[in-house]
Write a protein that holds these residues in place. Structure first.
Motif, PDB file in Angstrom:
ATOM      1  N   GLN A   2      -8.674   5.520  -1.151  1.00  0.00           N
ATOM      2  CA  GLN A   2      -7.363   6.104  -1.332  1.00  0.00           C
ATOM      3  C   GLN A   2      -6.376   5.100  -1.900  1.00  0.00           C
ATOM      4  N   SER A   3      -5.351   5.613  -2.570  1.00  0.00           N
ATOM      5  CA  SER A   3      -4.308   4.754  -3.126  1.00  0.00           C
ATOM      6  C   SER A   3      -3.215   4.558  -2.084  1.00  0.00           C
ATOM      7  N   PHE A   4      -2.693   3.340  -2.029  1.00  0.00           N
ATOM      8  CA  PHE A   4      -1.664   3.006  -1.052  1.00  0.00           C
ATOM      9  C   PHE A   4      -0.333   2.741  -1.749  1.00  0.00           C
ATOM     10  N   THR A   5       0.770   2.929  -1.022  1.00  0.00           N
ATOM     11  CA  THR A   5       2.061   2.479  -1.540  1.00  0.00           C
ATOM     12  C   THR A   5       2.035   0.950  -1.609  1.00  0.00           C
ATOM     13  N   PHE A  10       0.356  -4.156   0.747  1.00  0.00           N
ATOM     14  CA  PHE A  10       0.735  -5.506   1.152  1.00  0.00           C
ATOM     15  C   PHE A  10       0.447  -5.724   2.641  1.00  0.00           C
ATOM     16  N   VAL A  11       0.866  -4.778   3.464  1.00  0.00           N
ATOM     17  CA  VAL A  11       0.667  -4.902   4.912  1.00  0.00           C
ATOM     18  C   VAL A  11      -0.826  -4.899   5.254  1.00  0.00           C
ATOM     19  N   ARG A  12      -1.573  -4.014   4.633  1.00  0.00           N
ATOM     20  CA  ARG A  12      -3.020  -3.964   4.893  1.00  0.00           C
ATOM     21  C   ARG A  12      -3.688  -5.280   4.486  1.00  0.00           C
ATOM     22  N   ALA A  13      -3.298  -5.829   3.335  1.00  0.00           N
ATOM     23  CA  ALA A  13      -3.886  -7.090   2.884  1.00  0.00           C
ATOM     24  C   ALA A  13      -3.583  -8.212   3.874  1.00  0.00           C
ATOM     25  N   LYS A  21      -6.632  -2.388  -4.351  1.00  0.00           N
ATOM     26  CA  LYS A  21      -6.527  -3.516  -5.281  1.00  0.00           C
ATOM     27  C   LYS A  21      -5.669  -4.593  -4.630  1.00  0.00           C
ATOM     28  N   VAL A  22      -5.939  -5.819  -4.988  1.00  0.00           N
ATOM     29  CA  VAL A  22      -5.194  -6.947  -4.432  1.00  0.00           C
ATOM     30  C   VAL A  22      -3.720  -6.836  -4.813  1.00  0.00           C
ATOM     31  N   PRO A  23      -2.797  -6.888  -3.866  1.00  0.00           N
ATOM     32  CA  PRO A  23      -1.373  -6.876  -4.220  1.00  0.00           C
ATOM     33  C   PRO A  23      -1.020  -8.111  -5.058  1.00  0.00           C
ATOM     34  N   PRO A 142       7.382  -3.636  -0.140  1.00  0.00           N
ATOM     35  CA  PRO A 142       7.482  -4.668   0.891  1.00  0.00           C
ATOM     36  C   PRO A 142       8.649  -5.619   0.643  1.00  0.00           C
ATOM     37  N   VAL A 143       9.307  -5.998   1.715  1.00  0.00           N
ATOM     38  CA  VAL A 143      10.436  -6.922   1.662  1.00  0.00           C
ATOM     39  C   VAL A 143      10.041  -8.192   2.410  1.00  0.00           C
TER      40      VAL A 143
END
Length: 344
Positions: A2-5, A10-13, A21-23, A142-143
């Protein structure tokens, strides 16, 4: 998959979970002169005005395509809050330190940590900027907020000469300064989380082998990191400039979710050493690639970093102010091209 926001990816990585895909972003300084000219939010005003800080921070995402928003743009926020005098710099020069409160070991007892730390001028500016950023970009980006770490606080308070001498002559004094730094970082970080920040980046290069004795890292610095990370209410990244190869194993058990390395560290070896204990972040050179080389060279370096196993593709350190938007856009595009090539 699945595609992520952007934020979800970022949070999952950072948490070591699988991503599509790598952020690609920067956990270190992002502002460039070109961004300042386009937005009208320029240094030094953007260091001290929350509206300008937010505008310039968002430019890294809007103009360059970086998949995260990172601020502030200098390392002097905590230092100035603790009594260091600062020159505010100019449009292409970071603020820099003019004085060191601890000229002597006796001065450590006189360090004044504001009772209402997060109401102090510099820190409250960053907190206000965090609120503005979150309101403007919503919840899908992500901030990231940055600050110096415990060893860097000791360095800024004591100055380079004292810091190096006290490593050997007065380690107890340095320990006391680091403990002050840890307490400040905990309070400041948790306030940032409350104001909408998703992750804090703790830059603590003064704890790295280039300055700090490696045998003392485990006994003095690592306990501060564990104390710090155990009390944080959000995600955290540790950034150490220089060749941190000798302390990679210690960094991996420090409690930080992510470890940001400079290009002096071999990314493939770092991934081997760290394994799944933390997310590896880096490490395209901000000077020898992003600043001074062609877009094609930048893409080659970026793709190699992904191939070497980074969990988040990022510059190895802060982006240089005169880096072109073209090269930053190529940096982001390289990630997409890498995955397109894999599909083919």
């Amino acid at each position: 998959m699945q595609s992520f926001t952007l934020k979800e990816g970022f949070v999952r990585a950072l948490k070591g979970k699988e991503v599509d895909k790598v952020p690609v972003c920067s956990v270190t300084q992002t502002a460039t002169v070109e961004m300042m000219e386009v937005t009208g939010a320029k240094w030094p005003q953007a260091h001290y005005d929350p509206e300008k800080m937010a505008t310039l921070a968002i430019a890294g995402h809007k103009l360059a395509g970086l998949e995260g928003i990172r601020f502030p743009f200098c390392t002097t926020v905590i230092a100035q809050t603790l009594g260091c005098k600062i020159d505010e710099g100019n449009i292409d020069t970071h603020p820099y330190q003019l004085s060191f409160p601890c000229a002597d070991v006796k001065d450590v007892k006189n360090i004044n940590v504001p009772e209402n730390l997060c109401e102090s001028e510099r820190i409250s500016t960053v907190l206000k900027a965090a609120e503005i950023v979150r309101t403007r970009v919503g919840e899908d980006v992500p901030v990231i907020a940055g600050m110096i770490g415990p060893a860097a606080v000791a360095f800024y308070l004591a100055g380079a000469q004292n810091y190096l001498m006290w490593c050997i002559q007065h380690p107890d004094v340095l320990q006391e300064l680091m403990e002050i730094g840890t307490e400040v970082c905990v309070e400041y970080s948790n306030a940032l989380f409350e104001h909408g920040v998703d992750a804090v980046n703790i830059s603590d290069s003064e704890a790295g082998p280039d300055l700090f004795p490696v045998p003392m890292f485990e006994s003095m610095v690592l306990p501060q990191y564990r104390k710090l990370t155990s009390r944080l209410h959000g995600l955290s990244v540790l950034h150490i400039c220089g060749d941190a190869t000798e302390i990679l194993d210690h960094m991996a058990v420090s409690g930080f979710n992510g470890l940001s390395i400079e290009e002096k560290v071999n990314a493939r070896y770092a991934k081997h050493m760290i394994g799944d204990r933390a997310c590896l972040i880096g490490n395209v050179s901000p000077t020898m690639a992003l600043l001074s080389k062609s877009s094609e060279f930048v893409k080659k370096e970026a793709k190699q970093c992904i191939e070497d196993g980074v969990g988040i593709l990022a510059p190895g350190c802060g982006i240089e102010p005169h880096t072109s938007l073209e090269n930053l856009q190529a940096f982001v595009a390289a990630r997409d091209e890498y995955y397109q090539g894999k599909v083919q």
